[in-house]
Design a protein around this motif. Structure first.
Motif, PDB file in Angstrom:
ATOM      1  N   ARG A  19       0.821  -1.326  -0.023  1.00  0.00           N
ATOM      2  CA  ARG A  19      -0.113  -0.239   0.011  1.00  0.00           C
ATOM      3  C   ARG A  19       0.781   1.403  -0.122  1.00  0.00           C
ATOM      4  O   ARG A  19       0.434   2.361  -0.859  1.00  0.00           O
ATOM      5  CB  ARG A  19      -0.790   0.069   1.248  1.00  0.00           C
ATOM      6  N   THR A  20       1.993   1.262   0.796  1.00  0.00           N
ATOM      7  CA  THR A  20       2.777   2.466   0.959  1.00  0.00           C
ATOM      8  C   THR A  20       3.336   2.626  -0.425  1.00  0.00           C
ATOM      9  O   THR A  20       3.648   3.842  -0.941  1.00  0.00           O
ATOM     10  CB  THR A  20       3.816   2.402   2.051  1.00  0.00           C
ATOM     11  N   MET A  21       3.792   1.670  -0.819  1.00  0.00           N
ATOM     12  CA  MET A  21       4.671   1.861  -2.068  1.00  0.00           C
ATOM     13  C   MET A  21       3.822   2.242  -3.323  1.00  0.00           C
ATOM     14  O   MET A  21       4.174   3.245  -4.326  1.00  0.00           O
ATOM     15  CB  MET A  21       5.231   0.501  -2.586  1.00  0.00           C
ATOM     16  N   ALA A  22       2.454   1.703  -3.391  1.00  0.00           N
ATOM     17  CA  ALA A  22       1.364   2.041  -4.310  1.00  0.00           C
ATOM     18  C   ALA A  22       1.177   3.745  -4.233  1.00  0.00           C
ATOM     19  O   ALA A  22       1.137   4.456  -4.990  1.00  0.00           O
ATOM     20  CB  ALA A  22       0.285   1.235  -4.376  1.00  0.00           C
ATOM     21  N   PHE A  23       1.048   4.197  -3.049  1.00  0.00           N
ATOM     22  CA  PHE A  23       0.815   5.296  -2.556  1.00  0.00           C
ATOM     23  C   PHE A  23       1.667   6.480  -3.076  1.00  0.00           C
ATOM     24  O   PHE A  23       1.506   7.571  -3.499  1.00  0.00           O
ATOM     25  CB  PHE A  23       0.098   5.581  -1.253  1.00  0.00           C
ATOM     26  N   MET A  24       3.023   5.992  -2.474  1.00  0.00           N
ATOM     27  CA  MET A  24       3.980   6.896  -2.590  1.00  0.00           C
ATOM     28  C   MET A  24       4.601   6.953  -4.193  1.00  0.00           C
ATOM     29  O   MET A  24       5.037   8.012  -4.683  1.00  0.00           O
ATOM     30  CB  MET A  24       5.212   6.535  -1.909  1.00  0.00           C
ATOM     31  N   GLY A  25       4.394   5.896  -4.868  1.00  0.00           N
ATOM     32  CA  GLY A  25       4.396   5.716  -6.278  1.00  0.00           C
ATOM     33  C   GLY A  25       3.680   6.898  -6.862  1.00  0.00           C
ATOM     34  O   GLY A  25       4.167   7.709  -7.878  1.00  0.00           O
ATOM     35  N   GLY A  26       2.413   7.207  -6.618  1.00  0.00           N
ATOM     36  CA  GLY A  26       1.683   7.845  -7.184  1.00  0.00           C
ATOM     37  C   GLY A  26       2.123   9.526  -6.839  1.00  0.00           C
ATOM     38  O   GLY A  26       2.331  10.396  -7.642  1.00  0.00           O
ATOM     39  N   ALA A  33       6.504  15.165 -12.252  1.00  0.00           N
ATOM     40  CA  ALA A  33       5.672  16.141 -13.103  1.00  0.00           C
ATOM     41  C   ALA A  33       5.824  17.577 -12.690  1.00  0.00           C
ATOM     42  O   ALA A  33       6.240  18.511 -13.613  1.00  0.00           O
ATOM     43  CB  ALA A  33       4.255  15.619 -13.259  1.00  0.00           C
ATOM     44  N   THR A  34       5.712  17.825 -11.556  1.00  0.00           N
ATOM     45  CA  THR A  34       5.864  19.122 -10.896  1.00  0.00           C
ATOM     46  C   THR A  34       7.272  19.504 -11.043  1.00  0.00           C
ATOM     47  O   THR A  34       7.551  20.694 -11.695  1.00  0.00           O
ATOM     48  CB  THR A  34       5.660  19.232  -9.369  1.00  0.00           C
ATOM     49  N   ILE A  35       8.336  18.912 -10.757  1.00  0.00           N
ATOM     50  CA  ILE A  35       9.575  19.147 -10.897  1.00  0.00           C
ATOM     51  C   ILE A  35      10.136  19.572 -12.425  1.00  0.00           C
ATOM     52  O   ILE A  35      10.936  20.443 -12.797  1.00  0.00           O
ATOM     53  CB  ILE A  35      10.750  18.070 -10.498  1.00  0.00           C
ATOM     54  N   THR A  36       9.316  18.849 -13.450  1.00  0.00           N
ATOM     55  CA  THR A  36       9.776  18.913 -14.871  1.00  0.00           C
ATOM     56  C   THR A  36       8.887  20.049 -15.475  1.00  0.00           C
ATOM     57  O   THR A  36       8.712  20.141 -16.537  1.00  0.00           O
ATOM     58  CB  THR A  36       9.546  17.732 -15.636  1.00  0.00           C
ATOM     59  N   VAL A  55      -2.017  15.852  -5.144  1.00  0.00           N
ATOM     60  CA  VAL A  55      -0.722  15.558  -4.508  1.00  0.00           C
ATOM     61  C   VAL A  55      -0.930  15.065  -2.982  1.00  0.00           C
ATOM     62  O   VAL A  55      -0.173  14.052  -2.436  1.00  0.00           O
ATOM     63  CB  VAL A  55       0.323  16.873  -4.599  1.00  0.00           C
ATOM     64  N   THR A  56      -2.005  15.666  -2.420  1.00  0.00           N
ATOM     65  CA  THR A  56      -2.260  15.171  -1.014  1.00  0.00           C
ATOM     66  C   THR A  56      -3.065  13.995  -1.013  1.00  0.00           C
ATOM     67  O   THR A  56      -2.715  13.235   0.105  1.00  0.00           O
ATOM     68  CB  THR A  56      -3.352  16.302  -0.594  1.00  0.00           C
ATOM     69  N   ALA A  57      -3.597  13.429  -1.862  1.00  0.00           N
ATOM     70  CA  ALA A  57      -4.351  12.108  -1.733  1.00  0.00           C
ATOM     71  C   ALA A  57      -3.431  11.033  -1.618  1.00  0.00           C
ATOM     72  O   ALA A  57      -3.920  10.414  -0.804  1.00  0.00           O
ATOM     73  CB  ALA A  57      -5.197  11.981  -3.068  1.00  0.00           C
ATOM     74  N   PRO A  58      -2.374  10.918  -2.200  1.00  0.00           N
ATOM     75  CA  PRO A  58      -1.493   9.676  -1.947  1.00  0.00           C
ATOM     76  C   PRO A  58      -0.949   9.944  -0.386  1.00  0.00           C
ATOM     77  O   PRO A  58      -0.564   8.742   0.220  1.00  0.00           O
ATOM     78  CB  PRO A  58      -0.196   9.949  -2.998  1.00  0.00           C
TER      79      PRO A  58
END
Length: 135
Positions: A19-26, A33-36, A55-58
Protein backbone atom coordinates in the motif's frame (compact mmCIF):
# COMPACT_ATOMS: atom_id res chain seq x y z
CA UNK A 1 2.68 -20.70 2.71
CA UNK A 2 0.74 -17.70 3.93
CA UNK A 3 -1.08 -15.55 1.46
CA UNK A 4 -0.11 -11.88 1.30
CA UNK A 5 -3.78 -11.11 2.01
CA UNK A 6 -3.98 -13.41 5.06
CA UNK A 7 -4.29 -12.26 8.67
CA UNK A 8 -0.80 -13.04 10.00
CA UNK A 9 1.45 -10.27 11.36
CA UNK A 10 3.85 -10.81 8.46
CA UNK A 11 1.05 -10.43 5.92
CA UNK A 12 -0.14 -7.22 7.62
CA UNK A 13 3.33 -5.77 7.12
CA UNK A 14 3.45 -7.00 3.52
CA UNK A 15 0.13 -5.30 2.80
CA UNK A 16 1.46 -2.14 4.45
CA UNK A 17 4.55 -2.17 2.22
CA UNK A 18 2.46 -2.77 -0.93
CA UNK A 19 0.00 0.00 0.00
CA UNK A 20 2.75 2.44 0.92
CA UNK A 21 4.66 1.78 -2.30
CA UNK A 22 1.48 2.20 -4.35
CA UNK A 23 0.55 5.49 -2.71
CA UNK A 24 4.08 6.87 -2.70
CA UNK A 25 4.52 5.79 -6.33
CA UNK A 26 1.63 8.09 -7.24
CA UNK A 27 3.09 10.83 -5.06
CA UNK A 28 6.50 10.54 -6.72
CA UNK A 29 4.94 10.59 -10.20
CA UNK A 30 3.10 13.85 -9.47
CA UNK A 31 6.22 15.36 -7.89
CA UNK A 32 8.33 14.43 -10.92
CA UNK A 33 5.75 16.06 -13.17
CA UNK A 34 5.91 19.16 -10.95
CA UNK A 35 9.72 19.25 -11.00
CA UNK A 36 9.71 18.94 -14.79
CA UNK A 37 7.41 21.96 -14.87
CA UNK A 38 4.38 20.11 -16.22
CA UNK A 39 2.03 22.17 -14.06
CA UNK A 40 3.61 25.62 -14.38
CA UNK A 41 0.68 26.86 -16.45
CA UNK A 42 -1.86 26.32 -13.68
CA UNK A 43 0.08 27.63 -10.68
CA UNK A 44 -1.65 30.57 -9.07
CA UNK A 45 -5.02 29.67 -10.62
CA UNK A 46 -8.05 28.03 -9.01
CA UNK A 47 -7.17 24.83 -10.89
CA UNK A 48 -3.98 24.65 -8.82
CA UNK A 49 -6.17 23.60 -5.88
CA UNK A 50 -6.98 20.45 -7.84
CA UNK A 51 -3.25 19.80 -8.16
CA UNK A 52 -2.83 20.38 -4.42
CA UNK A 53 -5.59 17.82 -3.77
CA UNK A 54 -4.02 15.32 -6.20
CA UNK A 55 -0.65 15.60 -4.45
CA UNK A 56 -2.30 15.30 -1.04
CA UNK A 57 -4.34 12.20 -1.88
CA UNK A 58 -1.38 9.75 -1.78
CA UNK A 59 -0.23 11.24 1.52
CA UNK A 60 -3.68 10.60 2.98
CA UNK A 61 -3.58 7.11 1.47
CA UNK A 62 -0.24 6.35 3.06
CA UNK A 63 -1.47 7.54 6.46
CA UNK A 64 -4.51 5.28 5.97
CA UNK A 65 -2.11 2.41 5.16
CA UNK A 66 -0.42 2.99 8.51
CA UNK A 67 -3.75 2.97 10.35
CA UNK A 68 -4.74 -0.18 8.43
CA UNK A 69 -1.45 -1.78 9.52
CA UNK A 70 -2.37 -1.08 13.12
CA UNK A 71 -5.85 -2.51 12.57
CA UNK A 72 -4.53 -5.64 10.85
CA UNK A 73 -1.79 -6.35 13.41
CA UNK A 74 -2.01 -8.32 16.63
CA UNK A 75 -2.69 -6.49 19.89
CA UNK A 76 0.97 -6.06 20.84
CA UNK A 77 2.05 -4.67 17.46
CA UNK A 78 -1.06 -2.47 17.32
CA UNK A 79 -0.28 -0.97 20.74
CA UNK A 80 3.43 -0.62 19.94
CA UNK A 81 2.81 1.09 16.59
CA UNK A 82 0.15 3.33 18.12
CA UNK A 83 2.55 4.40 20.88
CA UNK A 84 5.25 5.15 18.29
CA UNK A 85 2.72 7.07 16.18
CA UNK A 86 1.55 9.12 19.17
CA UNK A 87 5.10 9.95 20.29
CA UNK A 88 6.12 10.90 16.74
CA UNK A 89 3.05 13.15 16.56
CA UNK A 90 3.99 14.72 19.90
CA UNK A 91 7.52 15.56 18.72
CA UNK A 92 6.29 16.75 15.30
CA UNK A 93 3.79 19.12 16.91
CA UNK A 94 6.39 20.34 19.41
CA UNK A 95 8.95 21.06 16.66
CA UNK A 96 6.38 22.67 14.34
CA UNK A 97 5.06 24.87 17.16
CA UNK A 98 8.57 25.91 18.20
CA UNK A 99 9.45 26.77 14.61
CA UNK A 100 6.16 28.63 14.08
CA UNK A 101 6.81 30.80 17.12
CA UNK A 102 10.39 31.20 15.91
CA UNK A 103 9.00 32.58 12.64
CA UNK A 104 6.64 34.90 14.51
CA UNK A 105 9.00 36.16 17.20
CA UNK A 106 12.60 35.39 16.27
CA UNK A 107 12.73 35.97 12.53
CA UNK A 108 13.24 32.31 11.63
CA UNK A 109 12.81 31.66 7.90
CA UNK A 110 9.42 30.42 6.76
CA UNK A 111 9.07 26.70 6.14
CA UNK A 112 6.09 25.43 4.06
CA UNK A 113 3.48 23.41 5.95
CA UNK A 114 3.94 20.32 3.78
CA UNK A 115 7.27 19.80 5.57
CA UNK A 116 5.28 18.52 8.57
CA UNK A 117 4.60 15.21 6.79
CA UNK A 118 8.27 14.26 6.25
CA UNK A 119 9.07 15.70 9.68
CA UNK A 120 6.51 13.33 11.21
CA UNK A 121 8.12 10.31 9.53
CA UNK A 122 11.57 11.50 10.57
CA UNK A 123 10.31 11.73 14.16
CA UNK A 124 8.71 8.29 13.80
CA UNK A 125 12.03 6.89 12.59
CA UNK A 126 13.87 8.39 15.55
CA UNK A 127 11.25 7.33 18.13
CA UNK A 128 10.50 3.80 16.89
CA UNK A 129 13.78 2.11 17.90
CA UNK A 130 13.38 3.36 21.47
CA UNK A 131 9.76 2.24 21.90
CA UNK A 132 9.87 -1.49 22.58
CA UNK A 133 7.13 -1.76 25.19
CA UNK A 134 3.44 -1.00 25.14
CA UNK A 135 3.59 0.33 28.72
Amino acid sequence: MLSIWGKSPASAHKRYVVRTMAFMGGYVAVQIATITRAFDGIQGTPTAWVLAAVVTAPVIGQLWATLALMNDSDEFMRALTAKQFILATFFTMAIATLWGFGESFAGAPHIPLWVIYPLFWACFGVVAPFVRSTK
